[in-house]
Enzyme design. Structure first.
Site, PDB file in Angstrom:
ATOM      1  N   GLY A  87      46.581  85.747  24.944  1.00 22.77           N
ATOM      2  CA  GLY A  87      46.974  86.046  22.794  1.00 22.77           C
ATOM      3  C   GLY A  87      45.968  85.542  22.012  1.00 22.77           C
ATOM      4  O   GLY A  87      45.326  84.458  23.143  1.00 22.77           O
ATOM      5  N   MET A  91      42.946  81.398  15.031  1.00 24.84           N
ATOM      6  CA  MET A  91      42.124  80.431  15.347  1.00 24.84           C
ATOM      7  C   MET A  91      41.060  80.394  17.092  1.00 24.84           C
ATOM      8  O   MET A  91      40.308  80.327  16.818  1.00 24.84           O
ATOM      9  CB  MET A  91      42.364  78.624  15.261  1.00 24.84           C
ATOM     10  CG  MET A  91      42.527  77.952  13.666  1.00 24.84           C
ATOM     11  SD  MET A  91      43.311  76.150  14.206  1.00 24.84           S
ATOM     12  CE  MET A  91      42.158  74.985  15.438  1.00 24.84           C
ATOM     13  N   VAL A 163      53.953  77.829  29.154  1.00 22.10           N
ATOM     14  CA  VAL A 163      55.239  78.409  29.495  1.00 22.10           C
ATOM     15  C   VAL A 163      55.764  79.896  29.508  1.00 22.10           C
ATOM     16  O   VAL A 163      55.215  81.001  28.613  1.00 22.10           O
ATOM     17  CB  VAL A 163      55.627  77.972  27.713  1.00 22.10           C
ATOM     18  CG1 VAL A 163      57.525  78.424  27.330  1.00 22.10           C
ATOM     19  CG2 VAL A 163      55.718  76.990  26.809  1.00 22.10           C
ATOM     20  N   ASP A 203      53.525  75.650  10.425  1.00 27.05           N
ATOM     21  CA  ASP A 203      53.824  76.818  10.884  1.00 27.05           C
ATOM     22  C   ASP A 203      55.205  77.104  11.877  1.00 27.05           C
ATOM     23  O   ASP A 203      54.700  78.349  13.076  1.00 27.05           O
ATOM     24  CB  ASP A 203      52.694  77.310  11.011  1.00 27.05           C
ATOM     25  CG  ASP A 203      52.422  79.323  10.610  1.00 27.05           C
ATOM     26  OD1 ASP A 203      52.870  79.890  10.511  1.00 27.05           O
ATOM     27  OD2 ASP A 203      51.331  79.017  12.330  1.00 27.05           O
ATOM     28  N   PRO A 206      59.191  81.939  15.116  1.00 29.19           N
ATOM     29  CA  PRO A 206      59.886  82.818  15.457  1.00 29.19           C
ATOM     30  C   PRO A 206      58.700  82.094  17.015  1.00 29.19           C
ATOM     31  O   PRO A 206      58.918  82.498  17.654  1.00 29.19           O
ATOM     32  CB  PRO A 206      60.341  83.971  15.457  1.00 29.19           C
ATOM     33  CG  PRO A 206      61.212  83.750  14.174  1.00 29.19           C
ATOM     34  CD  PRO A 206      59.544  83.590  13.945  1.00 29.19           C
ATOM     35  N   ASP A 221      51.941  75.524  18.657  1.00 30.51           N
ATOM     36  CA  ASP A 221      50.443  75.964  17.940  1.00 30.51           C
ATOM     37  C   ASP A 221      51.003  74.568  17.134  1.00 30.51           C
ATOM     38  O   ASP A 221      50.918  75.222  16.108  1.00 30.51           O
ATOM     39  CB  ASP A 221      50.891  77.177  17.306  1.00 30.51           C
ATOM     40  CG  ASP A 221      49.535  78.111  16.297  1.00 30.51           C
ATOM     41  OD1 ASP A 221      48.336  76.819  17.033  1.00 30.51           O
ATOM     42  OD2 ASP A 221      49.282  78.689  16.538  1.00 30.51           O
TER      43      ASP A 221
END
Length: 381
Positions: A87, A91, A163, A203, A206, A221
């Site tokens: 993904g 950043m 993960v 931040d 979900p 993150d």
């Protein structure tokens, strides 16, 4: 009257607002104070938004020179061979990679900034994230395995635990209410571990909480996390400059004010709200200032009012009170810590009186009776 005065005052230059309100409100000091507070809140939100936009524009300006993510697939970073794209975020880009040298085989996730578009602030934030992850060791937080810099451009990258999982809300969708609460309780344990190491995530949402194949939630993150002890931190972002996810942002973030552990308490309350209802407590609209004003001033409906009909009875009462306390506008009236929030979730799961609800005799007696239903039945016989 209030809305009309606010709409007029907020459009005036700052020097003309006081005389206008003095004329319009007359002797109604309470009305004047309320309009003034609304105008100041809107002005603070506007400054925060302009700061976010300016920083984002500065950081993406060189994007035309960036290397396309697909160009890295099949290449190597040290002993790691990049295989697929996972993904892209604000950043950088996250890839699935494999360590396949003679030492051992391991599947990992690699987060790397886009070569050619990395600003000094982004580089500093990634290095901060690397240092933060290195300081955290908890089964509910993604592990840092390695780090380094790319050849040529010298852009830093992180090598993390990969993960295999789905976002928290997707995993929780078909679970019973109690199981959803228990899942959030596990997330709280991971966040509390970060707080004990003086790290505020900032931040929580979900998509940053993946549930693996064993049902264990993993917190991801830490790219905009804040160190409460800033010693050794490279990134020097100003207050309010973090890239907000508005649906889960606290009022103090919306106003560009300093954050604390209470900021993460609010975000966890927002995540629990969505886990119970299927929607976040605030919805980000096209008008960002209106959204920020709603975050600061408008309470969302109680969860039981918008939860699926099959869950409303179970959500009403204790869970309503727990969620709404976590979502208090003022940090001082929320739970004092994530641990206190988690303790109340545990009390709910055990059928005990929760701290978020007034401890009346009838409420406590009812809780006692439900916990000891069998013993009371024998006594009555």
């Amino acid at each position: 009257m209030l809305e009309e005065l606010f709409a007029q005052a907020v459009e005036l230059p700052p020097g003309e607002r006081e005389p206008f309100l003095a004329r319009a409100c007359g002797d109604d000091d309470a009305l004047r104070a309320e309009v003034t507070a609304l105008v100041e809140s809107a002005a603070g939100a506007a400054v925060a938004v302009r700061g976010v936009i300016a920083e984002a524009a500065a950081e993406i300006a060189p994007a035309a020179a960036a290397t396309l993510p697909s160009a890295l697939i099949g290449t190597r970073l040290g002993p790691y061979r990049i295989t697929t794209l996972i993904g892209e975020g604000g950043m950088g880009t996250v890839f699935r990679a494999v360590r396949d040298d003679t030492e051992f085989l391991r599947v990992v996730a690699i987060k790397v900034l886009r070569r050619g578009s990395a600003s000094p602030a982004e580089v500093a934030r990634l290095r901060d994230e690397r240092q933060i992850l290195a300081s955290l060791d908890h089964p509910g937080i993604v592990r840092l395995f390695d780090g380094g810099t790319t050849g040529g451009g010298g852009v830093p990258y992180l090598v993390m635990e990969h993960v295999e999982g789905v976002p928290l809300t997707e995993h929780a969708r078909d679970l019973p209410v109690a199981a959803r609460v228990a899942l959030l309780r596990q997330v709280c344990a991971a966040v509390q571990h970060a707080h004990q190491h003086l790290v505020v995530h900032r931040d929580l949402k979900p998509s940053n909480i993946l549930v693996d194949k064993d049902g264990v939630p993993k917190l991801l993150d830490f790219g905009i996390a804040k160190l409460l002890d800033p010693g050794g931190r490279e990134a020097q972002t100003r207050t309010g400059m973090a890239l907000l996810t508005l649906e889960y942002a606290s009022p103090e973030q919306a106003r560009g004010e300093p954050v604390s552990v209470a900021t993460d308490v609010y975000a966890l309350g927002a995540v629990l709200y969505e886990v119970l209802t299927g929607r976040p407590p605030q919805r980000a609209g096209d008008d960002m200032l209106a959204t920020l004003r709603a975050i600061c001033e408008v309470d969302p409906p109680r969860p039981s009012a918008v939860a699926p009909a099959t869950d409303r009875r179970e959500v009403a009462g204790d869970l309503d009170n727990i969620v709404m306390r976590a979502l208090q506008k003022s940090p001082t009236t929320r739970y004092p810590s994530v641990a206190a929030f988690a303790d109340d979730l545990e009390r709910y799961l055990c059928g005990q009186p929760v701290a978020a609800r007034a401890a009346t005799f009838g409420y406590r007696a009812g809780k006692f009776a439900r916990r000891h239903r069998g013993a009371l039945a024998l006594v009555l016989v």
